[in-house]
Write an enzyme that holds these catalytic residues in place. Structure first.
Site: not given
Ligand SMILES: Cc1ncc(C[n+]2csc(CCOP(=O)(O)OP(=O)(O)O)c2C)c(N)n1
Length: 634
Positions: A290, A367, A395
């Site tokens: 990342k 959630e 959710r």
């Molecule tokens: C239901 C929900 N909860 C929280 C989020 C906030 N959120 C956006 S991206 C993310 C992290 C995602 O991590 P990953 O899938 O590993 O992607 P990366 O950014 O590490 O590539 C979170 C928690 C969301 N988009 N949807």
């Protein structure tokens, strides 16, 4: 930060659609990857957005678009926050400076934005379900296009992914490829046993190369070659399981390929081509870094997960105030626990985590689980505080209803990012929680407009012994609101505060939370035109009958026009519920009223004004509503 105003994009300038990269050789693709990184760094530092996640998927996105034929083949990005490179390659490079601005490109995938976005997102962990549906539809139609789901290891902590994987066993002839992008990060460090399991998955790096060489050699043997290939593939699978052990995904019936270096374009292309040949549901496990290619983001991928636009107003003040209230209470009350669904930083809980690691629970992007887990803690005599953004709390609705409220368990929901959230757009507006929580018996809803009011609400919620929600926006408190409603007064109850209310008041705006500022602006505009207008600020909104009792006592007999103002959806919300209660008390038989709220409509139009104006919940609209009511009844 790279500041290359005259940056030359020799290769990127030639790319306007995925077709343009198909013939790029490996070396040119690598140069293009570098240019895309510079383009991202330059643009995202201006307009804000998910920088580190996108820097990590540059090679993966290039390889996907080289191997698959979009838009016929479909790529479904989980969350969609890492789809910027995909947008750049699919004809949206020229509009990139409009990313996350009103009327501009969405910060996520959006069906209405491009034929290359087959499924919209914003919320996490939906990609495998959606891609499986698209792939099954393709199979039913007799088509032969591929569907690819790209999902991060953070999103892999969300339960929906497992519900979908559980259905992926109907694999015959299904052209579904699931790309698991493992970077060991959610927004913060990825947590839990799934993350640990992923990091342990290993296969022999030479395995797939040998397999491909063997396949092409055998296939050339006349008559029996093809049959031999399929027989030997079965044997190889069995041998591989004996040698290396089968892994979690294989046990679920998926074909597993990986882990692959997600920054090696050649290896990515080879393995994606391998996946295409499988004719069943395949999981391609890719490892990426990342923030790749930008030192500050490589060092602090959590900080650079999302960056604010260059000239952004400061935000997050209420989250910090909430974090402080949590620490203060937890010091004296050992029952206080904090629960976050992968948003510890965003919800202001980082310091709490350091001070009270045993009472801090990051449950991943889960959630529903967060809310029911909190209910369990409450059943075990703890005081759980579940901090979740309004939009993501959607959710957990049944969990709030069935597990918390129905059992009258004292779970506190700290609802961050309440109200409109301009840059993230439609998927992230926190405009539904008031309506959906209003329908739940036993729920108290606090709506503080200042940090001090938040603190009072928090203390009240802790002693309430019942389900409670405290909702607040992504903003800093407004000093004008503080002095207009509170001055130097210190309150210890939770009630309704007033501004400019006296015995001869004709017009009143009744509001809550952040909209107190808008109401004061409207009152000032009306007063400039010689029209008296008071404002009532509700520190709680539910129970609505208790609120209506307080307001009935406060309103002078002279009141003729009432505006209920909120930045949430109209249907079932604050204005509807409170006006119903006031009508029962005959207040609205002697005064006219109007509710100003977000219309029953998903498309909050964005015509270049601010999102509040576009949604019709701004001071001008409020002042005009009061004037219209005065004029109509002259
Ligand atoms: C239901 C929900 N909860 C929280 C989020 C906030 N959120 C956006 S991206 C993310 C992290 C995602 O991590 P990953 O899938 O590993 O992607 P990366 O950014 O590490 O590539 C979170 C928690 C969301 N988009 N949807």
């Amino acid at each position: 930060m790279v500041t290359m105003q005259d940056q030359k994009y020799v290769f990127l300038d030639q790319v306007n659609s995925p077709e343009d990269i198909k013939e790029f050789d490996r070396e040119s693709t690598e140069v293009l990857a570098g240019e895309i990184r510079n383009f991202l760094i330059n643009n995202v530092s201006e307009c804000g957005g998910h920088l580190a996640s996108n820097l990590g998927v540059v090679e993966l996105t290039l390889a996907l678009h080289k191997v698959f034929n979009t838009p016929e083949d479909k790529i479904v990005w989980d969350v969609g926050h890492q789809s910027y490179v995909h947008k750049i390659l699919t004809g949206r490079k020229g509009d990139f400076s409009t990313l996350r601005t009103p009327g501009g490109l969405s910060g996520f995938t959006k069906r209405s934005e491009s034929e290359y976005d087959p499924f919209g997102a914003g919320h996490s962990s939906t990609s495998v379900s959606a891609a499986l549906g698209i792939a099954e539809a393709e199979k039913l139609k007799g088509g032969d296009a591929y569907t690819v789901a790209v999902v991060g290891d953070g999103a892999f902590t969300g339960g929906m992914i497992y519900e979908a994987l559980n259905n992926c066993d109907r694999t015959d002839g299904l052209k579904l490829v699931i790309v698991l992008n493992e970077n060991e990060m959610s927004i913060s460090k990825n947590i839990g046993s799934v993350a640990k399991t992923l990091s342990k998955l290993r296969t022999n790096p030479g395995y797939f190369k040998t397999k491909e060489a063997t396949r092409s050699f055998l296939a050339k043997i006349p008559f029996i070659g093809k049959g031999l290939v399929s027989f030997i593939i079965k044997c190889k699978k069995a041998i591989k399981n004996i040698l290396y052990g089968s892994n979690y995904f294989e046990n679920l019936g998926l074909y597993y390929i990986g882990p692959i270096d997600g920054h090696d374009i050649g290896e990515l292309e080879d393995m994606l081509n391998e996946a295409k040949k499988c004719n069943q549901c395949v999981l391609v496990h890719v490892k990426t870094q990342k923030g790749r290619g930008y030192a500050p983001a490589e060092e602090r991928p959590d900080k650079y997960h999302s960056v604010a636009p260059k000239d952004a107003e400061p935000a997050g003040g209420f989250s910090k105030a909430f974090g402080k209230a949590m620490i203060q209470s937890a010091e004296s009350d050992k029952r206080i626990c904090a629960i976050t669904a992968a948003m510890g930083r965003g919800t202001g809980l980082s310091d709490f985590e350091k001070e009270f690691p045993d009472r801090f629970f990051d449950v991943g992007i889960a959630e529903e689980h967060a809310v029911t887990f909190a209910a369990g803690l409450a059943a075990g005599d703890m005081v759980p505080v579940c901090a979740i953004y309004s939009t993501f709390l959607q959710r957990g609705y049944d969990n709030i209803l069935h597990d918390v409220a129905l059992q009258d368990l004292p779970v506190i929901l700290a609802i961050d990012r309440a109200g409109l959230n301009p840059s993230d757009g439609a998927t992230h507006h926190g405009i539904f929680d008031v309506s959906f929580l209003s329908a739940i018996p036993e729920m108290t809803i606090f709506t503080p407009a200042t940090y001090e009011a938040l603190d009072r609400a928090f203390k009240c919620a802790v002693t309430l012994g019942k389900p409670a929600a405290i909702r607040y926006p992504n903003a800093v408190e407004d000093e004008i609101v503080m002095s207009a409603f509170y001055g130097n007064e210190a309150y210890d109850d939770i009630s309704v505060r007033s501004f400019a209310l006296n015995d001869v008041t004709d017009n009143v705006i009744i509001t809550h939370g952040r909209m107190a500022s808008t109401a004061l602006e409207a009152a000032a505009q009306l007063m400039d035109s010689g029209i008296n207008c008071a404002v009532l600020l509700c520190e709680f909104i539910k129970p609505y009958d208790a609120l209506a009792d307080i307001i009935s006592d406060l309103l002078p007999y002279t009141v003729k026009n009432i505006v209920f103002l909120e930045e949430e959806i109209l249907s079932g919300g604050f204005g509807m519920n409170l006006s119903f209660e006031l009508r029962r008390r005959r207040i609205l038989t002697r005064a006219r009223h109007k509710i100003i709220a977000v219309d029953d409509n998903f498309a909050i139009p964005e015509k270049g004004e601010t999102v509040w104006q576009s949604a019709g919940v701004d001071s001008m609209t409020v002042a005009e509503a009061v004037i219209e009511m005065i004029e109509a009844y002259k």
